[in-house]
Scaffold this active site. Sequence first.
Site, mmCIF file in Angstrom:
data_model
loop_
_atom_site.group_PDB
_atom_site.id
_atom_site.type_symbol
_atom_site.label_atom_id
_atom_site.label_comp_id
_atom_site.label_asym_id
_atom_site.label_seq_id
_atom_site.Cartn_x
_atom_site.Cartn_y
_atom_site.Cartn_z
ATOM 1 N N CYS A 1 0.811 -1.224 0.000
ATOM 2 C CA CYS A 1 0.000 0.000 0.000
ATOM 3 C C CYS A 1 0.849 1.281 0.000
ATOM 4 O O CYS A 1 0.574 2.229 -0.736
ATOM 5 C CB CYS A 1 -0.946 -0.006 1.199
ATOM 6 S SG CYS A 1 -0.182 -0.602 2.708
ATOM 7 N N GLN B 1 2.014 5.517 8.934
ATOM 8 C CA GLN B 1 1.081 4.543 8.375
ATOM 9 C C GLN B 1 -0.083 4.233 9.312
ATOM 10 O O GLN B 1 0.078 4.093 10.521
ATOM 11 C CB GLN B 1 1.842 3.264 8.002
ATOM 12 C CG GLN B 1 2.883 3.536 6.932
ATOM 13 C CD GLN B 1 3.597 2.294 6.416
ATOM 14 O OE1 GLN B 1 4.782 2.361 6.121
ATOM 15 N NE2 GLN B 1 2.901 1.173 6.291
ATOM 16 N N ARG C 1 4.193 3.263 12.246
ATOM 17 C CA ARG C 1 2.727 3.179 12.444
ATOM 18 C C ARG C 1 2.306 4.345 13.320
ATOM 19 O O ARG C 1 2.949 4.628 14.347
ATOM 20 C CB ARG C 1 2.399 1.850 13.137
ATOM 21 C CG ARG C 1 0.920 1.602 13.287
ATOM 22 C CD ARG C 1 0.277 1.055 12.029
ATOM 23 N NE ARG C 1 0.737 -0.271 11.682
ATOM 24 C CZ ARG C 1 0.683 -0.771 10.440
ATOM 25 N NH1 ARG C 1 0.207 -0.052 9.438
ATOM 26 N NH2 ARG C 1 1.121 -1.988 10.184
ATOM 27 N N HIS D 1 -2.453 6.389 4.783
ATOM 28 C CA HIS D 1 -1.011 6.450 4.986
ATOM 29 C C HIS D 1 -0.507 7.816 4.509
ATOM 30 O O HIS D 1 -0.952 8.324 3.475
ATOM 31 C CB HIS D 1 -0.296 5.381 4.159
ATOM 32 C CG HIS D 1 -0.466 3.979 4.671
ATOM 33 N ND1 HIS D 1 -1.086 3.669 5.841
ATOM 34 C CD2 HIS D 1 -0.061 2.794 4.131
ATOM 35 C CE1 HIS D 1 -1.063 2.354 6.012
ATOM 36 N NE2 HIS D 1 -0.450 1.798 4.996
HETATM 37 P P1 NAP Z 1 -9.263 -9.439 6.313
HETATM 38 O O1 NAP Z 1 -10.086 -8.221 6.560
HETATM 39 O O2 NAP Z 1 -8.723 -10.157 7.488
HETATM 40 O O3 NAP Z 1 -10.168 -10.467 5.455
HETATM 41 C C1 NAP Z 1 -9.683 -11.677 4.931
HETATM 42 C C2 NAP Z 1 -10.750 -12.775 5.061
HETATM 43 O O4 NAP Z 1 -10.971 -13.099 6.435
HETATM 44 C C3 NAP Z 1 -12.143 -12.424 4.589
HETATM 45 O O5 NAP Z 1 -12.238 -12.415 3.191
HETATM 46 C C4 NAP Z 1 -12.967 -13.521 5.223
HETATM 47 O O6 NAP Z 1 -12.864 -14.708 4.441
HETATM 48 C C5 NAP Z 1 -12.240 -13.779 6.538
HETATM 49 N N1 NAP Z 1 -12.988 -13.260 7.717
HETATM 50 C C6 NAP Z 1 -13.013 -13.893 8.916
HETATM 51 N N2 NAP Z 1 -13.758 -13.195 9.792
HETATM 52 C C7 NAP Z 1 -14.219 -12.108 9.151
HETATM 53 C C8 NAP Z 1 -15.036 -11.008 9.531
HETATM 54 N N3 NAP Z 1 -15.548 -10.903 10.762
HETATM 55 N N4 NAP Z 1 -15.303 -10.053 8.626
HETATM 56 C C9 NAP Z 1 -14.806 -10.134 7.385
HETATM 57 N N5 NAP Z 1 -14.031 -11.157 6.960
HETATM 58 C C10 NAP Z 1 -13.723 -12.137 7.829
HETATM 59 O O7 NAP Z 1 -8.021 -9.128 5.378
HETATM 60 P P2 NAP Z 1 -7.688 -7.784 4.546
HETATM 61 O O8 NAP Z 1 -7.136 -6.741 5.441
HETATM 62 O O9 NAP Z 1 -8.850 -7.469 3.683
HETATM 63 O O10 NAP Z 1 -6.450 -8.292 3.658
HETATM 64 C C11 NAP Z 1 -6.608 -9.248 2.626
HETATM 65 C C12 NAP Z 1 -5.304 -9.400 1.858
HETATM 66 O O11 NAP Z 1 -4.992 -8.170 1.247
HETATM 67 C C13 NAP Z 1 -4.101 -9.745 2.753
HETATM 68 O O12 NAP Z 1 -3.236 -10.602 2.066
HETATM 69 C C14 NAP Z 1 -3.434 -8.423 2.954
HETATM 70 O O13 NAP Z 1 -2.051 -8.549 3.228
HETATM 71 C C15 NAP Z 1 -3.665 -7.781 1.608
HETATM 72 N N6 NAP Z 1 -3.617 -6.327 1.675
HETATM 73 C C16 NAP Z 1 -4.171 -5.704 2.720
HETATM 74 C C17 NAP Z 1 -4.117 -4.339 2.794
HETATM 75 C C18 NAP Z 1 -4.724 -3.656 3.967
HETATM 76 O O14 NAP Z 1 -4.570 -2.492 4.067
HETATM 77 N N7 NAP Z 1 -5.456 -4.285 4.866
HETATM 78 C C19 NAP Z 1 -3.497 -3.603 1.783
HETATM 79 C C20 NAP Z 1 -2.956 -4.275 0.674
HETATM 80 C C21 NAP Z 1 -3.029 -5.654 0.652
HETATM 81 P P3 NAP Z 1 -13.975 -15.849 4.387
HETATM 82 O O15 NAP Z 1 -15.221 -15.265 3.827
HETATM 83 O O16 NAP Z 1 -13.334 -16.844 3.511
HETATM 84 O O17 NAP Z 1 -14.147 -16.313 5.805
#
Ligand code: NAP
Length: 371
Positions: A135, A162, A267, A274
């Site tokens: 990001c 960040q 952070r 960010h």
């Molecule tokens: P996240 O919010 O933890 O979501 C990932 C998965 O967790 C969801 O698709 C869902 O999958 C599951 N999950 C379990 N409990 C949940 C709940 N209560 N609410 C929503 N989902 C839940 O992950 P993320 O931050 O979106 O990141 C996803 C990927 O993108 C990672 O590899 C991360 O490194 C990358 N990324 C993140 C960012 C960032 O700023 N966060 C930036 C760039 C890239 P199921 O439906 O299969 O259970």
Amino acid sequence: MVKVAFIGWRGMVGSVLMDRMIAENDFNGFEPVFFTTSQFGQRGPDIGMDIPPLKDAYDVKELVTADIIVTCQGSDHTKEVYPKLRKAGWKGFWIDASSALRMNDDSIIVLDPVNRDVIERGLASGMKDYIGGNCTVSLMLMAIGGLFHNGLVEWITSMTYQAASGAGAKNMRELIEQMAYIGKDAKDLLDDPAGAALDLDKRVIDAMRGSAFPVENFGFPLAGSVLPWIDSEVANGQSREEWKGIVETNKILGTEKTIPIDGICVRIGAMRCHSQGLTIKLTRDVPLDEIAGIISEANDWVKVIPNTKEQTLKYLTPAAVTGRLDVPVGRIRKLNAGSEYLTLFTVGDQLLWGAAEPIRRMFKIAMEYVS
Ligand code: NAP
């Protein structure tokens, strides 16, 4: 009809992706199928059309029927499922927000307003893996892509500020829990307008150092503090987040000679924007008005903010930028070190250009190829 599988659509990045796709009316001209690792058979997102119940995101036989897979599920899922798909002979487009495949030789890091040429070369040579970048790197390139494209960057040192969202949804909640804890603990002192600031300060630091302070996710207080280490340790005393600055920037740009980029990633207590302060050694002395022109003409989202106190505090903060696609760049000036030393400050929503938007736009590009 083209079939597109969506995995990880309900996470933080996935939900922002869904919102953006709905806002841009992207859900037409293909058959969307939604997958989950935990909610098989349940209802998928409301995208304004009938869709089948959620399918199993580990079901390779089901996934290989898709022409395009868009995943925001995370690295663990990618590492488990992706090799099985390719081993099964699947030739579709894999578009991924996670870092698992980012530095593979046969993947492209996508940020099309900056590296559409690199993406086009990848498509022409038959590459099928298109991965969203870190990001902070993506936001930096959205801000100063113009300087790179004009060959003006000799090296960069960055100081980042960040947001909690980069660490995940739980961390965003914990930041606010920490703020609420401090506010509650100090309420009686705050309610007394004549109270001494040093008494308030002592109460706050005692709360932050106390055993009941909520630090389960960050490990340390972030509210009222800063954390100058993000992600794991790599060589030379760098954090992994700092390492990504040089390797991902150069890969995104497809540079022949590596442009050195280094700094300290920190952070801070912002929610999802960010910010970064950059020192740029220019390859030659260029007047500031020309620099501002080069920066602002690079893409439709970068906005140069005049270097005044009023404009800076109004437009160049996380509070002003959150939820917007604009990437403001301000505080642009030459440093006392010399006229080839430029400094500037930039802010961007890390869930939009830092995560979901490059993925959404790559999906549209891939659709042009498979339709
Ligand atoms: P996240 O919010 O933890 O979501 C990932 C998965 O967790 C969801 O698709 C869902 O999958 C599951 N999950 C379990 N409990 C949940 C709940 N209560 N609410 C929503 N989902 C839940 O992950 P993320 O931050 O979106 O990141 C996803 C990927 O993108 C990672 O590899 C991360 O490194 C990358 N990324 C993140 C960012 C960032 O700023 N966060 C930036 C760039 C890239 P199921 O439906 O299969 O259970």
